[in-house]
Design a protein around this motif. Structure first.
Motif, PDB file in Angstrom:
ATOM      1  N   ILE A  35      -6.008  -2.121   6.689  1.00  6.36           N
ATOM      2  CA  ILE A  35      -4.701  -0.626   5.937  1.00  6.36           C
ATOM      3  C   ILE A  35      -4.649   0.247   5.405  1.00  6.36           C
ATOM      4  O   ILE A  35      -4.434   1.672   5.322  1.00  6.36           O
ATOM      5  N   MET A  36      -5.523   0.417   4.638  1.00  9.64           N
ATOM      6  CA  MET A  36      -5.088   1.394   3.027  1.00  9.64           C
ATOM      7  C   MET A  36      -5.906   2.146   3.680  1.00  9.64           C
ATOM      8  O   MET A  36      -6.252   3.511   3.725  1.00  9.64           O
ATOM      9  N   VAL A  69       0.789  -1.053   0.102  1.00  7.19           N
ATOM     10  CA  VAL A  69      -0.364  -0.197  -0.316  1.00  7.19           C
ATOM     11  C   VAL A  69       0.830   1.113  -0.149  1.00  7.19           C
ATOM     12  O   VAL A  69       0.827   1.872  -0.930  1.00  7.19           O
ATOM     13  N   ILE A  70       1.710   1.380   0.659  1.00  9.51           N
ATOM     14  CA  ILE A  70       2.969   2.772   0.884  1.00  9.51           C
ATOM     15  C   ILE A  70       3.484   2.976  -0.373  1.00  9.51           C
ATOM     16  O   ILE A  70       3.456   3.436  -0.913  1.00  9.51           O
ATOM     17  N   ASN A  98     -10.294  -7.786   5.451  1.00 11.07           N
ATOM     18  CA  ASN A  98     -10.567  -6.725   5.756  1.00 11.07           C
ATOM     19  C   ASN A  98      -9.307  -5.742   6.415  1.00 11.07           C
ATOM     20  O   ASN A  98      -9.030  -4.512   6.499  1.00 11.07           O
ATOM     21  N   GLU A  99      -7.974  -7.041   6.270  1.00 10.98           N
ATOM     22  CA  GLU A  99      -6.994  -6.173   7.861  1.00 10.98           C
ATOM     23  C   GLU A  99      -5.788  -5.729   6.202  1.00 10.98           C
ATOM     24  O   GLU A  99      -6.060  -4.401   6.363  1.00 10.98           O
ATOM     25  N   ILE A 120      -6.703   6.246   1.992  1.00  3.39           N
ATOM     26  CA  ILE A 120      -7.018   5.538   0.743  1.00  3.39           C
ATOM     27  C   ILE A 120      -8.671   5.495   1.169  1.00  3.39           C
ATOM     28  O   ILE A 120      -8.989   5.675   2.127  1.00  3.39           O
ATOM     29  N   ARG A 121      -9.295   6.831   0.000  1.00  4.14           N
ATOM     30  CA  ARG A 121     -10.926   7.255   0.943  1.00  4.14           C
ATOM     31  C   ARG A 121     -11.696   6.046   0.393  1.00  4.14           C
ATOM     32  O   ARG A 121     -12.966   5.303   0.952  1.00  4.14           O
ATOM     33  N   PHE A 122     -11.396   5.064  -0.821  1.00  3.24           N
ATOM     34  CA  PHE A 122     -12.336   4.519  -2.139  1.00  3.24           C
ATOM     35  C   PHE A 122     -11.306   3.502  -2.376  1.00  3.24           C
ATOM     36  O   PHE A 122     -10.375   3.106  -2.974  1.00  3.24           O
ATOM     37  N   THR A 123     -12.005   2.274  -2.644  1.00  4.34           N
ATOM     38  CA  THR A 123     -11.832   1.303  -3.578  1.00  4.34           C
ATOM     39  C   THR A 123     -12.459   0.596  -4.075  1.00  4.34           C
ATOM     40  O   THR A 123     -14.460   0.714  -3.803  1.00  4.34           O
TER      41      THR A 123
END
Length: 791
Positions: free
Chosen positions: A164-165, A132-133, A159-160, A170-173
């Motif tokens: 982390i996002m 993610v980073i 969920n993990e 991060i606002r959405f996926t």
């Protein structure tokens, strides 16, 4: 009403670079392009930046940038390749995001992606965080802003990962609707179970993957996505928009119809599909009630009113969850239905074991040099993106353990580089296809080999056990056997280190003489030639080079004495010798003991031949060393052709099939002759171009990828720019003459490039000339545009 449509393109290719040299080797199966990145750029990434809107006769009405109208993510490693390999396309992608920020109230079309497309639910917690980073930092490097959304590889979710996002801002996926488990209105208690058929996908949902953390989720329309990716919807832009319009309901004032597919759908999987997409975008831009947007903009207008929970360990690419990436679940490409994918499990387990062993080494050894090795790993992405001295200095200054000496910086960098390759070896594509012998698996094994090589530098030799574990990964093809054999026969022989790279450099010096005592780049190293001695006798060449190579990122350095021996077309050898051996070898060569010198090179413990170097350099080296011979052969071919031309013509008139050897010879001669005549033509000299072209066509010579076509294209582009930048009426006349020459000769790709430049330069031409002069209108018509005096 706030009614919107959103097309999302997931543009991604696995990293194809050699882990040691960091360039892509020639991939013949991607012909006529150098490699698959180049080919897919020509078929998809480029065309979507310059998509044609055409009239019923196929003439160009306008050229638009699809990226300005769609939501998209580009894999970070692909974007880095585009930056170097297709800079004009890269700049169009970045510019499209900047334009969308202005149009959509500060919400750009681009979103981030987890760094190298690993299946997040199968990763450990530390790797999830790093992915993610790294994805966020790569996005910031390219787009110059923080991402609002992030794409998950294969939309694989747990969920993990969501937590982390969310923690990272991060606002959405975006997910498939079959990944939703239950929904309820925000603030309410009771849940309602949902599935792909019952979930209302016209608005976003809020997810709370962990107390105190939230992230919003969009669910794309599955039927629409399937119709675009695998069905007939892209055969007609009108059919596509009609189906999308029918999905809106009058009872919801704020709704979104969204679709997500591989971005390569538009042009690579379906040729010219970028035109259907551009038609749809233009249609909705002018629609009275429905407009195109991106997810972040829609979220700002219509925030979630419902909460959702997700089915953990699910994805869009496997109906069994994420099983496709670790076991024989039955999901495959369908090309080889009888094949087994039992190999997936031992491959995954071998790489997991390797990662865990290297993690122990990294933590124990890294703690000697770094305050927190894992935080340093998360920051290492900055050096991957900017491999510069300033980046290394900043990384070391921030993370250096107070007890570590400056000379230990190289140890820290080698450990961090090991971790980089340990991430890359989990790229998802290795498990997606049908057999362990595939190129995607081989690429992951190369990353594993590079990581193990770096671990061995700290005394940890993992290769033997790793190979043993790969024996259980059986190929469906007997010639490959299993993963162990693939590693030993295909991967291991091509491992590089600084010594081998030094010899590679020595071969390179045969055709490009290096500067002395001045550092210069060579693949992933900086080379400083300290001494170069060149000898020749009886058609043989002996070069002795003392060179210092220093790796760009790890700072590993080595001084090597390289010897290179060349003797005609069939003998090329090189190796590393001890300093005391140099003089003896020179003396033998001077005495004329050429055979003895050749034998001594063959007996060196580190010796290589032309077959041991990077394929592209192998080709370049061979062609350069044999250039004199090739020139001689071409002259012989031309004499033979001219001497027998009347006979060939007579046989042609009689419809007598020409022997293949004569046809091949004629094609070679005529391509060269045509190039020579076009050279004269473009420079304004008298030529026999028309006659040569007619002769070449009578022989059926394929000119599409010839040097002659390249020369024409480059000259046309050069003249177009001149016409736009200065008042040059004669240039317009010359352009028309060149376009007449290439009519019916140009491959589509070359004409496409010329059209793009003309369209980009048209505003500048209009500004210079005012009302477009007849010559420009004629030029535009010749290029396939619908032209008007006022634009």
């Amino acid at each position: 009403m706030n009614w919107y449509v959103c097309f999302h393109g997931h543009f991604y290719q696995p990293s194809r670079e050699d882990p040691w040299l960091e360039v892509i080797e020639l991939q013949p199966e991607a012909a006529p392009y150098h490699d698959w990145n180049e080919r897919i750029t020509a078929e998809c990434y480029g065309p979507n930046a310059m998509a044609r809107r055409q009239d019923p006769q196929g003439r160009i009405l306008s050229i638009i940038d699809n990226y300005e109208g769609i939501s998209f993510n580009f894999g970070p490693t692909l974007l880095s390749w585009l930056k170097k390999g297709a800079p004009l396309v890269y700049e169009k992608i970045l510019e499209a995001d900047r334009v969308s920020l202005t149009r959509r109230q500060g919400h750009g079309n681009a979103i981030a992606q987890v760094y190298n497309h690993i299946i997040m639910p199968l990763a450990n917690s530390r790797d999830k965080l790093t992915q993610v980073i790294w994805g966020i930092e790569a996005f910031r490097f390219h787009f110059g802003r923080r991402p609002e959304g992030m794409w998950l590889a294969e939309t694989a979710v747990d969920n993990e990962t969501l937590a982390i996002m969310a923690q990272a801002g991060i606002r959405f996926t975006i997910l498939s609707p079959r990944q939703a488990q239950a929904v309820r209105p925000l603030g309410k208690k009771d849940w309602t179970a949902v599935d792909e058929g019952s979930l209302d996908i016209r608005y976003p949902y809020r997810c709370f993957p962990k107390p105190g953390l939230e992230i919003d989720i969009f669910f794309y329309h599955p039927g629409l996505a399937h119709g675009i990716a695998f069905g007939p919807l892209l055969q007609s832009g009108d059919r596509l928009v009609r189906q999308m319009e029918g999905l809106f309901s009058g009872d919801i004032p704020c709704q979104l119809v969204s679709v997500a597919t591989d971005g390569e759908t538009y042009g690579h999987h379906h040729r010219f599909a970028e035109m259907a997409l551009s038609y749809a975008l233009e249609h909705f831009e002018n629609h009275p009630t429905i407009r195109p947007t991106n997810f972040a903009h829609f979220l700002s207008l219509c925030p979630p009113r419902h909460e959702v929970t997700v089915k953990e360990g699910t994805s869009w690419g496997c109906v069994h969850g994420v099983d496709r990436w670790f076991r024989n679940c039955g999901c495959n490409t369908g090309r080889n239905p009888s094949w087994s994918q039992q190999w997936r499990t031992p491959l995954r387990e071998a790489l997991n074991w390797l990662r865990d062993e290297m993690d122990i080494l990294f933590e124990e050894e890294g703690s000697r040099y770094l305050k927190d090795p894992w935080e340093a790993r998360n920051d290492y992405i900055h050096l991957i993106l900017r491999p510069e001295e300033e980046t290394k200095d900043a990384l070391w200054a921030k993370h250096r353990n107070g007890r570590a000496a400056d000379k230990q910086r190289v140890c820290a960098l080698r450990l961090l580089e090991m971790q980089y390759h340990a991430q890359m070896m989990f790229t998802s594509c290795a498990w997606f296809f049908d057999d362990i012998s595939g190129l995607e698996v081989q690429q992951n094994l190369r990353y594993a080999a590079r990581a193990m090589q770096l671990a061995k530098g700290f005394g940890l030799d993992l290769e033997g056990e790793f190979i043993s574990r790969l024996k259980d990964a059986k190929s469906n093809l007997p010639k490959f056997g299993d993963g162990a054999r693939i590693y030993q026969k295909i991967i291991r022989p091509h491992l590089y280190d600084l010594r081998r790279l030094s010899v590679h450099f020595g071969f390179h010096c045969l055709i490009d003489k290096p500067p002395l005592k001045r550092p210069h780049p060579f693949y992933t190293a900086v080379v400083e030639v300290q001494d170069l001695q060149e000898y020749s006798a009886d058609g043989a060449i002996l070069n002795l080079i003392r060179a210092k190579l220093r790796h760009n990122r790890t700072e590993e350095a080595q001084v090597s004495d390289v010897v290179v021996f060349y003797r005609g077309y069939l003998t090329l050898k090189g190796g590393i010798i001890a300093p005391e051996q140099r003089m003896a070898l020179i003396e033998e060569f001077k005495k004329g003991a050429i055979d003895k010198v050749e034998k001594k090179l063959g007996d060196l413990p580190d010796h290589y031949g032309a077959q041991d170097i990077f394929l592209d350099d192998r080709i370049r080296l061979s062609l350069s060393l044999m250039e004199e011979r090739f020139t001689s052969l071409k002259e012989e071919y031309r004499r033979f052709y001219e001497h027998n031309k009347a006979l060939f013509a007579y046989l042609h008139e009689l419809h007598v099939p020409m022997p293949e050897v004569f046809t091949a010879l004629a094609h070679t001669v005529l391509q060269e002759r045509l190039y020579e005549e076009i050279e004269k033509e473009v420079s304004g000299k008298s030529s026999q171009f028309a006659e040569m072209l007619a002769e070449a066509r009578s022989w059926g010579v394929n000119l599409a990828q010839s040097r002659a076509c390249c020369l024409l294209r480059d000259k046309i582009l050069e003249d177009l720019i001149k016409v736009a930048e200065k008042d040059d009426p004669s240039g317009l006349t010359r352009l028309m003459r060149l376009l007449n020459i290439c009519e019916g000769l140009f491959p589509y790709q070359y004409l496409w490039e010329v059209q793009n430049v003309f369209w980009e330069l048209l505003p500048k031409i209009r500004e210079r000339y005012g009302i477009l002069p007849p010559e420009v209108l004629e030029l535009g018509e010749k290029l396939g545009f619908v032209m008007k005096e006022d634009g």
